[in-house]
Design an enzyme around this catalytic site. Structure first.
Site, PDB file in Angstrom:
ATOM      1  N   ARG A 108       0.839  -1.197   0.000  1.00 38.98           N
ATOM      2  CA  ARG A 108       0.000   0.000   0.000  1.00 38.98           C
ATOM      3  C   ARG A 108       0.872   1.244   0.000  1.00 38.98           C
ATOM      4  NH1 ARG A 108      -4.810  -1.776   4.303  1.00 38.98           N
ATOM      5  NH2 ARG A 108      -5.333  -3.723   3.209  1.00 38.98           N
ATOM      6  N   SER A 140     -10.193  -6.066  10.355  1.00 44.02           N
ATOM      7  CA  SER A 140     -11.484  -5.544   9.912  1.00 44.02           C
ATOM      8  C   SER A 140     -12.216  -6.662   9.193  1.00 44.02           C
ATOM      9  CB  SER A 140     -11.311  -4.354   8.963  1.00 44.02           C
ATOM     10  OG  SER A 140     -10.971  -3.189   9.669  1.00 44.02           O
ATOM     11  N   ARG A 198       0.993  -6.259  12.790  1.00 41.47           N
ATOM     12  CA  ARG A 198       0.338  -5.666  13.957  1.00 41.47           C
ATOM     13  C   ARG A 198       0.169  -6.688  15.081  1.00 41.47           C
ATOM     14  NH1 ARG A 198      -3.751  -0.784  12.348  1.00 41.47           N
ATOM     15  NH2 ARG A 198      -2.373   0.210  10.839  1.00 41.47           N
TER      16      ARG A 198
END
Length: 425
Positions: A261, A351, A390
């Site tokens: 990204r 998510s 993460r």
């Protein structure tokens, strides 16, 4: 992608959905464009029908030796042939214009999604796990990691900002995390393992909603392909242009891939540490299911991600995102946020979103219900299970020790030769 027929049936409901997203009404503009497109298509079809009718009449006139009528008909056909390219171009242009306008409008939120402008208005669903207490001042991962092989300086030297080199003990822990996640999702939760391409074409990025609106957030190669920002892109598009049988559903797929990204919209955010990188690894979950099953599938998928956090002995909470914080393709999103004691705050680690039929319309992905001839669009869902980097951050901070070592969660020890802790190299 939205269906113009649904907008036509209830424009007020469509605009109300956009308003919940903080967007201006669009139904009037879209329907006016649709009316022009339909008028152009009608004119084109009428011209084609008249040309065919007149062409047949020419033969009949000649058979009756009515040369005047035949000549008039031939002149009419010639005129129609001259008109058709312009009519065809008008229909193509208006269709493309309507599709382009629809392509940049986000999915509409489901009724239970809370209204709100940003993350401060997300709704807490539940919290799980006890936050650790330390007899020393908890440190952040970027203070713990370097002694264990988390090398920020060399990563920057090799590739620039937002790149990190992992070596030694922390690299072993990182690999163990990714493999543990895959093994749990495949072995315990029924996801099929996949190894998808990391480079994809324009239409694949369009199918899941990255294009055209978010091109600047991704990296493009010189030959026109895109580096995937998440394996959701590759996995979901497996059913692109396909008609599945109902018996094939649900499809549940998982993959561990590098993700890329540009972070174009994240300037100044998380510039320290390992939270926000240009290149990172993530275990993705994708489900393809029927509309009737998608609600339950969303809950199931989120619970699978929660199970991994629980097994890793990491405290977390589930948040339901408000309308202003959801992604472009999502109709509802649950964020899982892990507790980071060094930062003394929760941070997103997964998510899980249901996209209803928004992506499947863009991909033309359908299924045929049992006993029916007509097809329906599938529902697509995606979620992180989990972001490996993460998760590494969370393990370092939650399992840190005063001497600089880090305790290895019990479920990871088989992947590390039985080691109960990692220490400075």
């Amino acid at each position: 992608m939205h269906d113009i027929r649904i907008i036509r049936d209830d424009p007020a409901a469509f605009d109300a959905g956009l308003a919940r997203r903080g967007l201006d009404p669009a139904a009037t503009e879209l329907l006016a464009l649709d009316e022009q497109r339909r008028a152009a298509a009608t004119a084109l079809q009428a011209a084609l029908a008249r040309r065919n009718e007149a062409s047949k009449a020419i033969g009949q006139a000649k058979a009756q030796r009515d040369e005047a009528a035949a000549a008039a008909l031939m002149a009419e056909v010639a005129g129609l042939k001259d008109e058709l390219p312009a009519l065809e171009e008008a229909e193509r242009r208006l269709t493309a214009e309507l599709e382009a306008r629809l392509a940049i409008i986000p999915n509409l939120p489901l009724a239970d999604v809370p209204d709100g402008a940003d993350e401060t208005e997300n709704a807490l669903i539940h919290e799980r796990g006890a936050q650790p207490g330390f007899a020393f001042a908890a440190r952040e991962h970027d203070a713990i990691g370097p002694a264990l092989g988390l090398d920020f300086d060399t990563g920057v030297k090799l590739a620039g900002a937002r790149f990190t080199l992992l070596r030694g003990p922390v690299a072993r822990l990182y690999r163990a995390l990714g493999q543990f996640m895959l093994d749990t999702l495949a072995g315990q939760h029924g996801y099929e393992l996949a190894v998808p391409p990391l480079l994809v074409r324009d239409e694949v990025m369009f199918g899941t909603g990255q294009l055209p609106k978010f091109a600047e957030d991704s990296f493009r190669t010189l030959d026109g392909r895109w580096l995937i920002p998440t394996s959701e892109v590759s996995l979901t598009n497996i059913v692109r242009e396909a008609i599945l049988s109902e018996a094939e559903l649900p499809l549940r797929l998982t993959a561990l891939t590098p993700c890329f990204r540009s972070e174009a919209g994240a300037a100044g955010r998380d510039t320290r540490g390992f939270i926000r990188q240009h290149q990172f690894d993530k275990v993705e979950m994708v489900s393809i299911t029927t509309p009737e099953a998608s609600e339950a599938e969303h809950e199931r998928m989120t619970a699978c991600a929660e199970d991994i956090l629980t097994r890793l002995e990491l405290p977390f909470r589930r948040m339901k995102l408000c309308t202003g914080d959801m992604g472009f393709a999502a109709a509802r999103t649950y964020d899982l946020e892990v507790w980071l004691p060094g930062q003394a705050r929760y941070r997103e680690i997964s998510s899980c979103s249901t996209c209803t039929d928004f992506q499947s319309r863009r991909m033309n992905a359908r299924y045929r219900p049992a006993g029916e001839k007509a097809t329906r669009f599938v529902h697509t869902l995606n979620g992180s299970g989990l972001a490996v980097g993460r998760t590494l951050v969370a393990v370092l901070e939650n399992h840190q020790r005063a001497d600089g070592s880090v305790a290895v969660p019990a479920v990871l020890r088989p992947y590390l030769g039985g080691d109960e802790a990692i220490g400075p190299a």
